[in-house]
Design an enzyme around this catalytic site. Sequence first.
Site, short mmCIF file in Angstrom:
data_model
loop_
_atom_site.label_atom_id
_atom_site.label_comp_id
_atom_site.label_asym_id
_atom_site.label_seq_id
_atom_site.Cartn_x
_atom_site.Cartn_y
_atom_site.Cartn_z
N ASN A 164 0.88 -1.17 0.00
CA ASN A 164 0.00 0.00 0.00
C ASN A 164 0.92 1.22 0.00
O ASN A 164 1.51 1.55 1.01
CB ASN A 164 -0.90 -0.03 1.24
N HIS A 185 -9.39 1.16 4.95
CA HIS A 185 -8.08 1.31 5.60
C HIS A 185 -8.22 2.26 6.80
O HIS A 185 -9.03 3.19 6.78
CB HIS A 185 -7.06 1.87 4.60
N GLU A 195 -6.55 4.66 7.77
CA GLU A 195 -6.38 6.09 7.48
C GLU A 195 -7.67 6.67 6.88
O GLU A 195 -8.00 7.83 7.13
CB GLU A 195 -5.16 6.30 6.57
N GLY A 198 2.71 2.10 10.70
CA GLY A 198 3.66 3.20 10.54
C GLY A 198 4.40 3.57 11.82
O GLY A 198 5.03 4.61 11.90
N SER A 208 3.66 -2.26 10.16
CA SER A 208 5.11 -2.30 10.35
C SER A 208 5.74 -3.64 9.97
O SER A 208 6.66 -4.11 10.62
CB SER A 208 5.49 -1.90 11.79
O1 LIG Z 1 -1.79 -0.66 4.56
C1 LIG Z 1 -0.72 -0.81 5.16
C2 LIG Z 1 -0.61 -0.49 6.55
O2 LIG Z 1 -1.17 0.75 6.83
C3 LIG Z 1 0.73 -0.72 7.15
O3 LIG Z 1 1.60 0.36 6.97
P1 LIG Z 1 3.11 0.21 7.50
O4 LIG Z 1 3.63 -1.09 6.93
O5 LIG Z 1 3.82 1.40 6.98
O6 LIG Z 1 3.02 0.14 8.99
#
Ligand SMILES: O=C[C@H](O)COP(=O)(O)O
Length: 247
Positions: free
Chosen positions: A10, A94, A96, A170, A210
Amino acid sequence: MSRKFWVGGNWKMNGDKKGIEEIANFLKAGPLDPNVEVVVGVPAIYLEYTKNLLPPNVVVAAQNCYKVSKGAFTGEISPAMLSDIGVKWVILGHSERRHIFGETDELIAEKVAHAQESRLNVVACIGEKLEEREGGETEEVVFSQIKGIAEVVVDWTRIVIAYEPVWAIGTGQTATPQQAQEVHGILRDWLRKHVSDKVANDIRIVYGGSVTGANCVELSKEPDIDGFLVGGASLKPEFVQIINAKQ
Ligand SMILES: O=C[C@H](O)COP(=O)(O)O
């Protein structure tokens, strides 16, 4: 029962033409495990550009779409438009979208329903916030989120569930393999009880939050983790390592 391992990237609101070319190049160089389905979620404006650069074993997904096919909805894109340019996947719900843009369970369910009617494959995201985990509410939260989605799904072969605990996204604070497995296991049990044995056995439940080249192998060993949805690390060459976690 054998579920094909599924790894999604993503990109979120990242990337430009030059950077996308670099990502396409490391994905072409791979080599990528042929037993893994690979999908990358690309900013809408770059979907066609990216599709033309990627190797045939990697497909694109949109990161969002609206709940109807057309109309006066400035700034939105529809499943019909995605299909029209050959896009077969969309990420919906998602965290976000839920927490920055205020998308409710109800809106997400409407989007999933319409994407399904339009025969798009959906990556439906769910996951609890830190305060919910700390308050012992993880099960209640993820059950309520999956229920909202399950009520509108008509074709279970076209859906992947992404369990993404919000506190792990994140932050560098990955769920441990045990923490992730525990939630994946109860989600599969929920599907067994409320949908069917077949759906519970066949659906891919992937983990996001993460994920890196360093932690993907241990996570991939858990019996109910069928892949990953990767944010930050999907922009880097280590995404190839994550795709190949099962090798
Ligand atoms: O869609 C993916 C997730 O929001 C994970 O993001 P990340 O791997 O940067 O923690």
